[in-house]
Design an enzyme around this catalytic site. Structure first.
Site, short mmCIF file in Angstrom:
data_model
loop_
_atom_site.label_atom_id
_atom_site.label_comp_id
_atom_site.label_asym_id
_atom_site.label_seq_id
_atom_site.Cartn_x
_atom_site.Cartn_y
_atom_site.Cartn_z
N GLN A 237 0.83 -1.21 0.00
CA GLN A 237 0.00 0.00 0.00
C GLN A 237 0.86 1.26 0.00
O GLN A 237 0.39 2.33 -0.33
CB GLN A 237 -0.92 0.01 1.23
CG GLN A 237 -2.00 -1.06 1.18
CD GLN A 237 -2.95 -1.04 2.36
OE1 GLN A 237 -3.20 -2.07 2.94
NE2 GLN A 237 -3.50 0.11 2.71
N ARG A 384 -9.42 -0.47 7.44
CA ARG A 384 -10.32 0.49 6.81
C ARG A 384 -10.75 1.61 7.77
O ARG A 384 -11.94 1.86 7.98
CB ARG A 384 -11.55 -0.20 6.27
CG ARG A 384 -12.16 0.65 5.14
CD ARG A 384 -13.27 -0.03 4.46
NE ARG A 384 -13.71 0.74 3.33
CZ ARG A 384 -14.12 0.19 2.21
NH1 ARG A 384 -14.10 -1.10 2.05
NH2 ARG A 384 -14.56 0.92 1.23
N CYS A 385 -9.73 2.22 8.36
CA CYS A 385 -10.03 3.41 9.15
C CYS A 385 -8.73 4.17 9.28
O CYS A 385 -7.68 3.68 8.95
CB CYS A 385 -10.54 3.04 10.53
SG CYS A 385 -9.32 2.36 11.64
N GLU A 760 -12.90 5.26 4.48
CA GLU A 760 -12.96 4.57 5.77
C GLU A 760 -14.25 4.87 6.52
O GLU A 760 -14.62 4.13 7.42
CB GLU A 760 -11.77 4.99 6.65
CG GLU A 760 -10.51 5.41 5.91
CD GLU A 760 -9.85 4.27 5.19
OE1 GLU A 760 -10.13 3.13 5.54
OE2 GLU A 760 -9.04 4.52 4.27
O1 CDP Z 1 -6.93 6.70 0.77
P1 CDP Z 1 -8.07 6.02 0.07
O2 CDP Z 1 -7.99 6.06 -1.42
O3 CDP Z 1 -8.35 4.67 0.61
O4 CDP Z 1 -9.41 6.81 0.51
P2 CDP Z 1 -10.11 8.14 0.00
O5 CDP Z 1 -9.15 9.25 -0.09
O6 CDP Z 1 -11.26 8.33 0.90
O7 CDP Z 1 -10.62 7.83 -1.47
C1 CDP Z 1 -11.35 6.69 -1.84
C2 CDP Z 1 -11.93 6.92 -3.23
O8 CDP Z 1 -13.07 7.79 -3.13
C3 CDP Z 1 -10.96 7.57 -4.21
O9 CDP Z 1 -11.12 7.08 -5.52
C4 CDP Z 1 -11.38 9.01 -4.14
O10 CDP Z 1 -11.02 9.75 -5.24
C5 CDP Z 1 -12.90 8.92 -3.96
N1 CDP Z 1 -13.39 10.13 -3.26
C6 CDP Z 1 -14.23 11.02 -3.90
O11 CDP Z 1 -14.66 10.76 -5.04
N2 CDP Z 1 -14.59 12.21 -3.28
C7 CDP Z 1 -14.16 12.49 -2.03
N3 CDP Z 1 -14.50 13.62 -1.43
C8 CDP Z 1 -13.34 11.57 -1.34
C9 CDP Z 1 -12.96 10.40 -1.99
#
Ligand code: CDP
Length: 806
Positions: A237, A384-385, A760
């Site tokens: 990761q 997942r957090c 998360e």
């Molecule tokens: O770090 P991780 O990718 O696990 O988590 P994240 O930043 O929460 O993003 C997860 C997915 O959701 C990514 O593809 C982000 O681009 C999308 N996302 C989104 O579309 N809009 C947001 N405000 C937050 C996340």
């Protein structure tokens, strides 16, 4: 404008930028079976490694005999701690400042600990070799229960720490103690409890769970003896961190290490840490000069590489008699297993557990966490957090329900009464965080209206009366949960891993034809980064998302980043992407001004290019600017159009949500039915609503699994009794409830596009919603708190202990 000229709406839509439900570009390969995972890699002459593991949870290793194993056709070597000592790799540093055995050195400390590594020409021969290695053990007394770990006569687990009265996080008060961490104001909190009209106190345990991604941990290491270079393909990761860690512990020059994370089949925190399998495969490749593959099986994954939670939280709330909270006190006993290998930023031995004041305006609070060693596997990952945030959210959300029950108040009303108010943001919590933005009341009221909360409570009252009259054997639970997350680790002022600040990065390189490639330090494991990162760039520079190729996971090409976990990608890398795009745009503006023969300040941005203020017909599209960047830039300017940004966020982001679960439980069988689950999330600016919905569905399914069944359970002898999917609850589509999703939008004021993380949130908010539903169902029968997981058996046992069974 002729009929063919696209409208502003059409031009905006063509970009597929922010807010667009763009289809996932990665699914083209995934749905056709064309993904490229570590186990797909087959290199010429590749060898395979497999572990001899300990059947004991605590034992002295008296001897290891490899003679018979080496006779198995195909077996080439058996590596033990003695072998690793010759290259100084028998132990490795952990992310938490402890050390960990790579292979058993004199003793074993948990069941399935790695004892020896058998290298063979194929996986089957390696397995046969494993069966032939003879290890003589002398069993030792076992410590599993965290409440017994610090008894005066508890067995000494970590003999290597004998006499060490302090560790990476300060003084140790017992031979099985890892650290004590405390935060908040003890005296003011004690005073608040003395003055309180009402107090509650409850032991709220969050059982040991495991992230169990579909693809287990694995790697292929290939050492080129001529060039002295090591290439590692792995399920990482955080590939750059792995490169630095390998360089530091194997003493190889970092430029000669190439780390590649190909497609990853889920991570959820499981693939952040460094595991003995990686070290052994690398050593085996260096020794043999051949590529070596190591692939974990399911039992190994569940029992040896990383766990989550195992937090035992005694929570106390002080309040006035009309339900205003006045103080919070929490003590945590954290079971870290045999080695402290928690994946937290260096300065945070209990992660961000001090978000435990949740969404409520506690004037004072005090938290103490004691970490202990036990004969369980090491780990402590953020499943997942964000780091220990799920534990904190579960603790406060259960505690608020217990307080509501004691006060005879409605659970939603109690929350509304104590929420941080919109005008209090940025809000400084009693435990030291600055919440960036929020509007909790609006989110909660939207949830209550959408679910017709008042009618549900009325129905519940009627059904409880019917139960008491003996007309039904079903009880109804309404689980309210309102969570505040803290994601986006993180600002260099308070977050680093092994001394490296937790920034993130993006490099964008535009090609002459108006297409481009963007590379980041993050690594998607299913989150759809290839889709959403291009959307950010599309909105920023007016180039269609389809024209931007997103590439992650290759340390040779991507700028240094700290990887993907804890919903940090959007808050940190998402910001770096926007900032890199803005650098591109700034240069593009200079080129456009030169070409349009005006001053830069006379230009304004218009969806997909620049136009001259007051003269909209005089404009230049970004596509044309890309071409110009390669043939006619202003005198003195370097040609080309590319930019790199390293983003050190000024603060974390604080997504939040209001969840509701309605559940019916049959008291005679313990069988539950989730009647309804509603999840409202606020993650600030939404990049791709479809991906967000997918993230929420996935996270809720994990929350359901945890609350309603998952537990890595040990018997008193330290044997893992839930080591396969026969015993460890893995819900399929059949068991999984239907999810209703909703949202509000409260942008982050410090993030360039106002986005907060979301991946998360559903796990963090979902677990308390389920657990509160079960506890709410049983509460009118006199119960205060039933520990998770709430499987049929435990529900039945709860009913039995409450005396409602015939
Ligand atoms: O770090 P991780 O990718 O696990 O988590 P994240 O930043 O929460 O993003 C997860 C997915 O959701 C990514 O593809 C982000 O681009 C999308 N996302 C989104 O579309 N809009 C947001 N405000 C937050 C996340």
């Amino acid at each position: 404008m002729n009929d063919m000229t696209p409208t502003r709406e059409q031009r905006t839509a063509a970009l597929e930028g922010l807010g667009c439900k763009r289809k996932r570009v990665e699914d083209v390969r995934f749905t056709q079976g064309k993904g490229n995972y570590v186990d797909d890699l087959k290199l010429p002459g590749m060898l395979h490694g497999d572990f001899v593991r300990s059947p004991h949870a605590h034992a002295r290793v008296k001897s290891i005999n490899s003679e018979e194993a080496l006779k198995v056709p195909g077996v080439l070597a058996v590596i033990t701690a003695e072998t690793l000592k010759t290259v100084n790799l028998a132990w490795m540093p952990t992310l938490a400042g402890d050390v960990q055995m790579v292979l058993a050195d004199g003793k074993v400390l948990f069941q399935n600990q790695e004892v020896a590594f058998v290298v063979a020409t194929d996986r089957y021969a390696a397995d046969d070799g494993v069966a032939k290695v003879q290890v003589e053990y002398e069993a030792l007394p076992v410590v599993i229960d965290p409440f017994k770990a610090m008894a005066p006569d508890a067995p000494v687990l970590r003999e290597d720490l004998a006499g060490k009265t302090s560790g990476a996080h300060g003084p140790r008060k017992h031979h099985n103690h890892v650290f004590e961490w405390s935060v908040g104001d003890r005296e003011l909190t004690d005073a608040a409890f003395k003055k309180a009209d009402v107090t509650i106190k409850e032991l709220i345990s969050y059982q040991r769970t495991h992230p169990c991604p579909l693809e287990t941990c694995q790697c292929v290491c290939s050492f080129d003896k001529v060039k002295g270079e090591l290439t590692i393909w792995g399920t990482f990761q955080a590939p750059h961190v792995i490169r630095t860690v390998v360089s530091l512990i194997a003493k190889l020059p970092e430029q000669k290490i190439h780390v590649i994370s190909p497609d990853i089949g889920g991570g959820f925190g499981n693939k952040v840490g460094a595991y003995p399998g990686y070290i052994c495969a690398a050593v085996a490749s260096i020794v043999t000069g051949k590529p070596v593959k190591w692939v974990e099986d399911r039992i190994e994954n569940l029992t040896a590489t990383s766990f989550a939670r195992d937090y035992h939280m005694t929570a106390e709330i002080a309040a006035t008699k009309d339900g205003k909270v006045t103080g919070l006190r929490v003590h945590v006993l954290a079971n870290h297993g045999a080695f402290d290998a928690c994946a937290d930023p260096s300065k945070w031995p209990a992660g961000f557990f001090n978000i435990v004041t949740g969404s409520y305006d506690f004037p004072v609070a005090h938290v103490t966490v004691d970490g202990i060693y036990s004969n369980k596997a090491p780990g402590g990952v953020a499943y997942r957090c964000s780091f220990r945030v799920t534990e904190a959210a579960y603790c406060i959300e259960r505690a608020m329900d217990i307080l509501a029950q004691k006060l005879g108040m409605d659970a939603a009303e109690l929350r509304l009464k104590n929420f941080v108010k919109p005008e209090q943001f940025p809000y400084h919590s009693a435990l030291g965080w600055e919440y960036d933005s929020g509007n909790y009341h609006t989110a909660m009221r939207k949830m209550m209206e959408a679910t017709n909360y008042a009618a549900l409570r009325k129905e519940q009252a009627e059904r409880r009366a019917a139960f008491k009259r003996g007309e039904t054997r079903e009880i109804m639970g309404i689980g309210v949960s309102f969570f505040t997350e803290i994601v986006g680790a993180g600002p260099s002022k308070n977050c680093d891993i092994l001394g490296i600040a937790m920034f993130d990065s993006c490099e964008i390189r535009m090609h002459p034809t108006g297409a481009g490639v963007a590379r980041m330090g993050t690594k998607s494991q299913g989150q759809g980064h290839e889709t959403t990162w291009a959307q950010i760039i599309a909105s920023e520079i007016g180039i269609p998302a389809d024209n931007i190729m997103v590439e992650e996971g290759n340390t040779d090409t991507a700028p240094y980043g700290l990887g993907t976990y804890g919903s940090r990608s959007t808050p940190v890398a998402g910001a770096a992407i926007a900032m890199a795009a803005r650098k591109i745009k700034a240069k593009a503006q200079m080129i456009a001004a030169y070409k349009l023969e005006v001053h830069e300040d006379d230009l304004e941005w218009d969806i997909d290019g620049f136009r001259v203020k007051g003269l909209p017909e005089k404009s230049m599209s970004m596509k044309d600017i890309c071409w110009a960047a390669y043939n006619s830039v202003p005198p003195g300017m370097e040609p080309g159009l590319e930019a790199v940004s390293y983003y050190d966020p000024p603060n974390m982001t604080y997504p939040f949500g209001a969840y509701l679960c309605v559940m019916d439980i049959d008291v005679d069988t313990g069988v539950y039915k989730v009647r309804r689950f509603y999840a409202l999330d606020d993650c600030g600016t939404r990049i791709n609503p479809m991906i967000i919905e997918g993230q929420v569905h996935g996270g809720l399914t994990e929350a359901f699994a945890i609350a309603m069944g998952q537990e890595i359970r040990y018997d008193e002898g330290g044997n893992v009794v839930t080591g396969s999917f026969m015993d460890y609850f893995m819900p399929t589509a059949v068991e999984t409830p239907h999810w209703e999703t909703d949202f509000t939008v409260t942008p982050s004021p410090h993030h360039p596009i106002g986005a907060k993380g979301v991946g998360e949130s559903p796990n963090v908010g979902g677990v308390p919603a389920f657990s509160n539903a079960v506890n709410d169902a049983f509460s009118f029968l006199g119960s205060t708190h039933i520990q998770m997981p709430h499987d049929y058996w435990r529900n039945w046992k709860a009913a039995k202990s409450l005396g409602v069974l015939a």
